[in-house]
Design an enzyme around this catalytic site. Structure first.
Site, short mmCIF file in Angstrom:
data_model
loop_
_atom_site.label_atom_id
_atom_site.label_comp_id
_atom_site.label_asym_id
_atom_site.label_seq_id
_atom_site.Cartn_x
_atom_site.Cartn_y
_atom_site.Cartn_z
N THR A 219 0.87 -1.18 0.00
CA THR A 219 0.00 0.00 0.00
C THR A 219 0.91 1.23 0.00
OG1 THR A 219 -1.83 -1.05 1.15
CG2 THR A 219 -1.61 1.33 1.42
N ARG A 247 -14.64 -6.26 -0.92
CA ARG A 247 -14.08 -5.81 0.37
C ARG A 247 -13.39 -4.47 0.20
NH1 ARG A 247 -8.58 -4.46 2.16
NH2 ARG A 247 -8.51 -4.75 4.43
N GLY A 249 -10.97 -1.71 2.41
CA GLY A 249 -10.18 -1.50 3.62
C GLY A 249 -10.17 -0.05 4.05
N ASP A 250 -9.12 0.33 4.76
CA ASP A 250 -9.06 1.67 5.35
C ASP A 250 -8.57 2.74 4.39
OD1 ASP A 250 -6.44 0.33 5.56
OD2 ASP A 250 -5.81 2.17 6.56
N THR A 270 -1.09 2.25 6.74
CA THR A 270 -0.90 1.02 6.00
C THR A 270 -0.92 -0.17 6.96
OG1 THR A 270 0.70 -0.28 4.71
CG2 THR A 270 1.59 1.46 6.10
N GLY A 271 -1.60 -1.24 6.58
CA GLY A 271 -1.64 -2.42 7.45
C GLY A 271 -2.97 -3.14 7.38
N THR A 272 -3.39 -3.66 8.51
CA THR A 272 -4.65 -4.38 8.59
C THR A 272 -5.80 -3.39 8.54
OG1 THR A 272 -3.56 -6.00 10.01
CG2 THR A 272 -5.95 -6.09 9.92
#
Length: 352
Positions: A219, A247, A249-250, A270-272
């Site tokens: 990302t 889906r 994400g953030d 960046t991440g989960t």
């Protein structure tokens, strides 16, 4: 029972809320940085929190650095010439979207259906205007589309088919969906699907997760402070490998994966993604600086280690004074920064 005056009690609560954050004397909650030339500029970029192997070939390490250098130089040149922070972050992120080494634009990770669904967002800290796109499949540079959404529509976030129609109406540059797919990402998807099937066979809980499951590595994002004192932030991604189609994400969620406010800071995460959304990490970082008077460094530590779980991810940020952080709990986050003082930094692993 001892009587405690209301004023004293409120003061005590404020002190407790501030925790380990230092209260500064020069803070003004109402005074944004003016448009007067400050002479100060700063920029920071990231290529995604993850788990790159330190034993990777030196040639690969060099290529990562060269990619970051190209992106940083593009954004830096704009700022030095007096350009806006918005122009800088958009241009820097476009470079990374076009680089198949990262998980954004060309080379983005694949869904379980073997397709790319791209997300991006951008925010102007001067006006708090923002734009975002989610789940687009034909937009070559989602970050530029996000900016057009911000500037040319009354809305903030467009997704799926509606976003594709809007891109066509705006004459946004589009490509065949196959443009984004690389052999590396196909192999990555195959491995991930094999892991998913293996997990099913041993009756793994659907709620279980591993770091490997949630880290696509790549990302991208950029934050910049321009000579007029205005902050902007941008984030772009392909999401996570083998994500369920649809889906999000953030990265395209303002306040979760991206945020900018001249009163405080700009940040790209960046991440989960699910975790960053749950805890509104980007806005939480700003709130810690604005309301608890935390330094940027301390605020970053709090959100990454006290709000999130270990290995959930990382972030880059610049505050209104030009201070920069590049922080992650994953051990690895390719990133680079530069500022008006002549400081220039590159990192791959956090212990560098």
């Amino acid at each position: 029972m001892m009587y405690i005056p209301t004023v004293c009690f409120v003061s005590l609560l404020v002190l407790l809320a501030c925790g380990g954050c230092k209260v500064t004397d020069n803070w003004s909650s109402s005074a944004a940085i003016s448009s007067k030339q400050t002479g100060h500029w700063a920029i920071v970029i990231h290529g995604g929190a993850g788990m790159l192997d330190k034993n990777m070939p030196e040639s690969d390490k060099r290529e990562y650095r060269e990619s970051l250098e190209r992106s940083l130089t593009v954004g830096e040149s704009i700022l030095k010439a007096g350009g806006t922070s918005l122009d800088a972050v958009e241009a820097a992120v476009r470079v990374l979207e076009d680089d198949p080494r990262f998980n954004a634009g060309k080379g983005a990770v694949l869904t379980r259906d073997g397709t790319c669904e791209l997300d991006a967002s951008i925010m102007d800290g001067r006006t708090l205007k923002c734009g975002a796109a989610a789940g687009v499949k034909t937009v070559k540079n989602p970050i530029s589309f996000a900016r057009r959404i911000m500037q040319e529509t009354p809305h903030i976030l467009f997704a799926g088919e509606g976003a594709e129609r809007l891109a066509a109406q705006m004459n946004i540059e589009r490509v065949d969906p196959a443009y984004f797919i690389t052999a590396k990402r196909r192999e990555q998807l195959e491995r991930k699907m094999q892991e998913i099937e293996a997990a099913k066979k041993i009756a793994a809980s659907a709620a279980s997760r591993s770091t490997h499951d949630y880290y696509p590595t790549g990302t991208v994002g950029c934050v910049a402070l321009d000579l007029a004192g205005n902050i902007a932030a941008a984030t772009s991604t392909g999401g996570m490998t083998a994500k369920m189609p649809g889906r999000v994400g953030d990265s395209p969620i303002i306040g979760a994966g991206c945020y900018a406010n001249n009163l405080t800071l700009g940040v790209s995460c960046t991440g989960t993604g699910e975790q960053f959304i749950r805890h509104a990490i980007a806005h939480e970082l700003s709130s810690l600086v604005r309301y608890q008077r935390c330094s940027l460094k301390e605020a970053a530590r709090i959100v990454l280690t006290e709000r999130l779980d270990p290995d959930d991810g990382g972030l880059i940020a610049i505050d209104r004074e030009g201070n920069i952080v590049m922080s992650t709990t994953t051990g690895c986050m390719p990133a680079a920064s530069a500022d008006w003082r002549g400081n220039r930094k590159f990192q791959m692993w956090v212990d560098q």
